[in-house]
Design a protein around this motif. Sequence first.
Motif, mmCIF file in Angstrom:
data_model
loop_
_atom_site.group_PDB
_atom_site.id
_atom_site.type_symbol
_atom_site.label_atom_id
_atom_site.label_comp_id
_atom_site.label_asym_id
_atom_site.label_seq_id
_atom_site.Cartn_x
_atom_site.Cartn_y
_atom_site.Cartn_z
ATOM 1 N N LEU A 45 0.886 -1.322 0.471
ATOM 2 C CA LEU A 45 0.093 -0.490 0.391
ATOM 3 C C LEU A 45 0.395 0.927 -0.054
ATOM 4 O O LEU A 45 0.529 2.470 -1.066
ATOM 5 C CB LEU A 45 -0.989 -0.120 1.104
ATOM 6 N N VAL A 46 1.907 1.091 1.244
ATOM 7 C CA VAL A 46 3.036 2.467 0.935
ATOM 8 C C VAL A 46 3.738 2.614 -0.154
ATOM 9 O O VAL A 46 3.164 3.644 -0.970
ATOM 10 C CB VAL A 46 3.362 2.124 2.093
ATOM 11 N N ALA A 47 4.224 1.500 -0.958
ATOM 12 C CA ALA A 47 4.781 1.999 -2.565
ATOM 13 C C ALA A 47 3.760 2.108 -2.935
ATOM 14 O O ALA A 47 4.065 2.621 -4.134
ATOM 15 C CB ALA A 47 5.755 0.080 -2.436
ATOM 16 N N GLY A 48 2.819 1.204 -3.552
ATOM 17 C CA GLY A 48 2.128 1.841 -4.153
ATOM 18 C C GLY A 48 1.024 3.442 -4.359
ATOM 19 O O GLY A 48 0.616 3.821 -5.223
ATOM 20 N N PRO A 61 -0.385 10.760 -15.221
ATOM 21 C CA PRO A 61 -0.901 9.300 -14.125
ATOM 22 C C PRO A 61 -2.806 8.632 -14.409
ATOM 23 O O PRO A 61 -3.551 9.902 -14.623
ATOM 24 C CB PRO A 61 -0.929 10.131 -13.111
ATOM 25 N N ASN A 62 -2.854 7.749 -14.672
ATOM 26 C CA ASN A 62 -3.788 7.327 -15.236
ATOM 27 C C ASN A 62 -4.710 6.892 -14.044
ATOM 28 O O ASN A 62 -4.669 6.110 -13.285
ATOM 29 C CB ASN A 62 -3.378 5.397 -15.673
ATOM 30 N N TYR A 63 -5.795 7.773 -13.746
ATOM 31 C CA TYR A 63 -6.160 7.901 -12.132
ATOM 32 C C TYR A 63 -7.379 6.024 -11.853
ATOM 33 O O TYR A 63 -7.515 6.038 -11.032
ATOM 34 C CB TYR A 63 -7.145 9.122 -12.178
ATOM 35 N N MET A 64 -8.291 5.971 -13.694
ATOM 36 C CA MET A 64 -8.716 4.762 -13.193
ATOM 37 C C MET A 64 -7.953 3.654 -12.652
ATOM 38 O O MET A 64 -8.395 2.943 -12.033
ATOM 39 C CB MET A 64 -9.115 4.629 -15.007
ATOM 40 N N LYS A 65 -6.800 3.373 -13.506
ATOM 41 C CA LYS A 65 -5.605 2.393 -12.848
ATOM 42 C C LYS A 65 -5.861 2.363 -11.514
ATOM 43 O O LYS A 65 -5.540 1.801 -10.806
ATOM 44 C CB LYS A 65 -4.481 2.841 -13.602
ATOM 45 N N ILE A 66 -5.504 3.478 -10.842
ATOM 46 C CA ILE A 66 -5.033 3.768 -9.546
ATOM 47 C C ILE A 66 -5.910 4.103 -8.917
ATOM 48 O O ILE A 66 -5.547 2.851 -7.746
ATOM 49 C CB ILE A 66 -4.632 5.259 -8.929
ATOM 50 N N GLY A 67 -7.295 4.116 -8.838
ATOM 51 C CA GLY A 67 -8.389 3.760 -8.287
ATOM 52 C C GLY A 67 -8.882 2.767 -8.012
ATOM 53 O O GLY A 67 -8.928 2.193 -7.326
ATOM 54 N N THR A 68 -8.374 1.328 -9.601
ATOM 55 C CA THR A 68 -8.668 0.603 -8.918
ATOM 56 C C THR A 68 -7.850 -0.614 -8.375
ATOM 57 O O THR A 68 -8.149 -1.495 -7.563
ATOM 58 C CB THR A 68 -9.265 -0.487 -10.731
ATOM 59 N N LYS A 69 -6.430 -0.395 -8.430
ATOM 60 C CA LYS A 69 -5.228 -0.911 -7.667
ATOM 61 C C LYS A 69 -5.779 -0.233 -5.956
ATOM 62 O O LYS A 69 -5.938 -1.472 -5.247
ATOM 63 C CB LYS A 69 -3.918 -0.517 -8.109
ATOM 64 N N PHE A 70 -6.340 1.278 -5.522
ATOM 65 C CA PHE A 70 -6.900 1.057 -3.945
ATOM 66 C C PHE A 70 -8.030 0.169 -3.964
ATOM 67 O O PHE A 70 -8.222 -0.284 -3.200
ATOM 68 C CB PHE A 70 -6.700 3.183 -3.842
ATOM 69 N N LEU A 71 -8.462 0.585 -4.893
ATOM 70 C CA LEU A 71 -10.045 -0.442 -4.445
ATOM 71 C C LEU A 71 -9.403 -1.899 -3.795
ATOM 72 O O LEU A 71 -9.575 -2.175 -3.205
ATOM 73 C CB LEU A 71 -10.818 -0.869 -5.323
#
Length: 92
Positions: A45-48, A61-71
């Motif tokens: 999580l911290v590295a992500g 940055p691809n915000y959809m990709k970041i949001g999906t990974k966070f989910l």
Amino acid sequence: MHTLHSIVVIVHLLGFATLFGGWIVEAFGQRRINKVMQWGLVVALVAGLALSAPWDLGYEPNYMKIGTKFLVVVVIGALLGIGGARQKRTGS
């Protein structure tokens, strides 16, 4: 800057490898949630989050990709939290 970005990517992958490795060990054993799995999730999580910061590498940055990974991380964290609470309640 590119070298630091590569190091953070490796740390991120090691975090998920630790999480997955802890799961594999416990899947063939007692089926419990252990501290290795929790620490692997925290490291990933911290590295992500560090990877989602703008590194000034020349791309947006691809915000959809970041949001999906966070989910995905939130769901895995919820499953670990539920399993850990269930373990504490039953005392196993």
